[in-house]
Design an enzyme around this catalytic site. Structure first.
Site, PDB file in Angstrom:
ATOM      1  N   HIS A 149       0.868  -1.185   0.000  1.00 22.04           N
ATOM      2  CA  HIS A 149       0.000   0.000   0.000  1.00 22.04           C
ATOM      3  C   HIS A 149       0.900   1.229   0.000  1.00 22.04           C
ATOM      4  O   HIS A 149       1.785   1.366   0.840  1.00 22.04           O
ATOM      5  CB  HIS A 149      -0.921  -0.018   1.221  1.00 22.04           C
TER       6      HIS A 149
ATOM      7  N   GLU B 276       1.641   3.504   3.208  1.00 26.57           N
ATOM      8  CA  GLU B 276       2.106   2.876   4.448  1.00 26.57           C
ATOM      9  C   GLU B 276       3.627   2.918   4.423  1.00 26.57           C
ATOM     10  O   GLU B 276       4.285   2.089   3.799  1.00 26.57           O
ATOM     11  CB  GLU B 276       1.560   1.445   4.554  1.00 26.57           C
TER      12      GLU B 276
ATOM     13  N   HIS C 229       3.308  -3.988   6.604  1.00 27.42           N
ATOM     14  CA  HIS C 229       2.150  -3.092   6.547  1.00 27.42           C
ATOM     15  C   HIS C 229       2.076  -2.205   7.788  1.00 27.42           C
ATOM     16  O   HIS C 229       2.517  -2.591   8.871  1.00 27.42           O
ATOM     17  CB  HIS C 229       0.857  -3.906   6.449  1.00 27.42           C
TER      18      HIS C 229
ATOM     19  N   GLU D 198       2.148  -6.278  10.695  1.00 25.19           N
ATOM     20  CA  GLU D 198       1.150  -5.189  10.723  1.00 25.19           C
ATOM     21  C   GLU D 198       1.404  -4.342  11.960  1.00 25.19           C
ATOM     22  O   GLU D 198       1.187  -4.792  13.082  1.00 25.19           O
ATOM     23  CB  GLU D 198      -0.254  -5.782  10.763  1.00 25.19           C
TER      24      GLU D 198
END
Length: 295
Positions: free
Chosen positions: A14, A17, A106, A166
């Site tokens: 992404h 990010e 992420h 994450e």
């Protein structure tokens, strides 16, 4: 399980990010930081145009394009769908991949801290969770093993083994030192684990540990016209991985009313009010707390 030799560390799936993107730049300048005996570690910047335009994605979410059916469909040809096919050719192909293991990096706007998402619950992944928790007691381990790797649509599912790192809370298009440091530490710890696992040199690990298993996602309340009529309740906001019992308020309506949690299990919300999920009207994910026992 055969030894893991080929590892891919992926950032920028992404484009907004930033932690993984800036860590990739660091590691590409100093590849020795990722080097481990017996491992060939490559890095991949997954969505460079998303980063250039400071967007999560241009056309669609890249991290949802990796089912076998979609990868094989030439009609799916927008930017992210095309990138998925290029990445699959480079790291895969899925089902017969050159890569043995993928670490996909992420950020989340949610208050999840350093979270390791495991896509399988085999011996390798169970021991990885134990090892990461031993080295990073502040970490959280989540299992999203509700479908097989073949059925998963995540980039990390290209390889036979893959995980998602994450880390949050971090606003989109921002870098936070604590978040970046957590991501670097977790990535290095995972690579240490893989090298040790390959050589049967793991230290003694705890016989069991607490983890979380994804169960479902909740949407923000809407009226019959599809208009949002409420928001995440203030008692839930920022309380990722804190228990939610039946009857507890979960949404506050704009007219002052409340919606309470009516599930039949004690839930552990995470990805609470994730900014990127508003385009799908998702409010949070729910998990159940589980105990993982090592064989």
């Amino acid at each position: 399980m055969k030894k893991i030799n080929q590892v891919a560390v992926v950032g920028g799936t992404h484009g907004n990010e930033f932690s993984g993107i800036y860590l990739l730049r660091k590691w590409q300048k100093s590849p020795d930081l990722l080097a481990r005996e017996g491992l060939n570690v490559e890095t991949l910047f997954a969505n460079p145009k998303g980063f250039e335009e400071n967007k999560r994605y241009l056309d669609c979410d890249l991290n949802r394009q990796f089912t076998l059916e979609d990868l094989a469909n030439p009609a799916l040809a927008n930017y992210e769908q095309s990138r998925a096919k290029v990445i699959n050719a480079q790291l895969g192909p899925k089902g017969n991949a050159k890569s043995d293991f993928i670490i996909d990096l992420h950020n989340t706007t949610s208050n999840m801290g350093p979270t390791l998402i495991l896509l399988k619950s085999d011996d390798f992944n169970k021991k990885m969770g134990a090892y990461v928790l031993a080295k990073m007691p502040e970490a959280i381990v989540v299992y999203e093993d509700q479908v097989s790797m073949e059925e998963h649509y995540f980039l990390a599912s290209i390889a036979p083994q893959g995980v998602i790192v994450e880390i949050g809370p971090q606003p989109q298009s921002v870098i936070r030192q604590d978040v970046l440091d957590w991501m670097e530490t977790m990535t290095q710890t995972i690579l240490d684990f893989v090298a040790l696992y390959n050589n049967n040199q793991l230290p003694e690990l705890p016989a069991s540990y607490d983890a979380y298993k994804y169960t479902e996602s909740l949407t923000l309340p809407q009226d019959e016209d599809g208009e949002r009529i409420g928001m995440v309740h203030k008692n839930v906001q920022d309380n990722d991985f804190k228990p939610l019992s039946k009857g507890a308020p979960i949404f506050t309506l704009f007219d002052g009313g409340e919606i309470t949690y009516q599930g039949e299990y004690e839930a552990y919300p995470h990805f609470i009010n994730e900014a990127a999920y508003y385009d799908n009207n998702l409010a949070m994910s729910l998990a159940e707390k589980i105990t993982i026992t090592l064989d």
